[in-house]
Design an enzyme around this catalytic site. Structure first.
Site, short mmCIF file in Angstrom:
data_model
loop_
_atom_site.label_atom_id
_atom_site.label_comp_id
_atom_site.label_asym_id
_atom_site.label_seq_id
_atom_site.Cartn_x
_atom_site.Cartn_y
_atom_site.Cartn_z
CB CYS A 89 -12.46 -0.91 -0.55
SG CYS A 89 -11.51 -0.54 0.69
CG HIS A 131 -15.64 3.70 1.58
ND1 HIS A 131 -15.96 2.62 1.01
CD2 HIS A 131 -14.37 3.38 1.64
CE1 HIS A 131 -15.10 1.97 0.63
NE2 HIS A 131 -14.14 2.27 1.14
CD GLU A 132 -11.92 6.47 2.36
OE1 GLU A 132 -10.94 5.92 3.06
OE2 GLU A 132 -12.17 6.19 1.11
CG HIS A 135 -11.69 2.42 5.41
ND1 HIS A 135 -11.12 0.98 5.42
CD2 HIS A 135 -11.89 2.70 4.22
CE1 HIS A 135 -11.17 0.55 4.21
NE2 HIS A 135 -11.39 1.42 3.35
#
Length: 186
Positions: A89, A131-132, A135
């Protein structure tokens, strides 16, 4: 368009759920451009708006031959297959650990002009989308590591030279992902 500084682990904005985008305007297009420029400068696979300190549900990606952005993204899991692999990251620079993700997902959202977009592709792109999207929910990939790996990861993060530069408020925080099967040790 400009390259922006990336917020590091420990910054509270990374642990805050981002707000839905309601205005598809010039400011949103500038944000997408800044995210894209910063991602290219860092040579990363994806970058979410909270990583630039902006609490909106937007991310850009440049992964495995796919490039684009999603506004207000959601994704659907396709099948039950999972993948394990190294993940890093830009907000946790220079560190990678094996993380479990769904093998296939289909992402839905909008582009910066408000047109609907659907994205699906390789296993690497599926990892990037998950993953995003995490976030945007205030979840970092270290939250998804198995307990033993997470413990080692947190020790490495706390000893990293850049960790002292991060905002010490609320650090470290482990947050469960709101997505099905996320946040559970395997």
């Amino acid at each position: 368009m400009a390259i922006q500084p990336i917020r590091l682990f420990g910054d509270p904005v990374l642990r805050t759920r981002a707000a839905e985008v309601v205005d598809f305007d010039v400011e949103l297009r500038k944000l997408v451009a800044d995210l894209t420029d910063t991602l290219r400068d860092e040579a990363g696979a994806g970058l979410a708006a909270p990583q630039l300190g902006v609490g909106l549900r937007v991310f850009v990606y440049h992964c495995d031959g796919f490039e684009g952005h999603l506004v207000n993204p959601t994704f659907d899991v396709v099948g039950e297959d999972m993948q394990d692999g190294p993940e890093g990251c830009l907000s946790i620079p220079g560190m990678r650990w094996d993380c479990t993700r769904h093998l296939h997902v289909i992402a839905n959202g909008w582009n910066m002009h408000g047109d609907p977009v659907q994205v699906e592709g390789t296993e690497l792109l599926a990892r990037c989308i998950q993953h995003e999207t995490d976030h945007l929910d205030g979840v970092l990939f270290v939250d998804r590591l198995d307990p033993e790996t997470r413990k080692r990861a947190m020790a490495e993060i706390r000893s990293a030279p850049w960790f002292a530069q991060a905002d010490p408020v609320d650090r470290p925080v482990i947050k469960a992902s709101p997505h099905p099967l996320f946040g559970k040790a395997r």
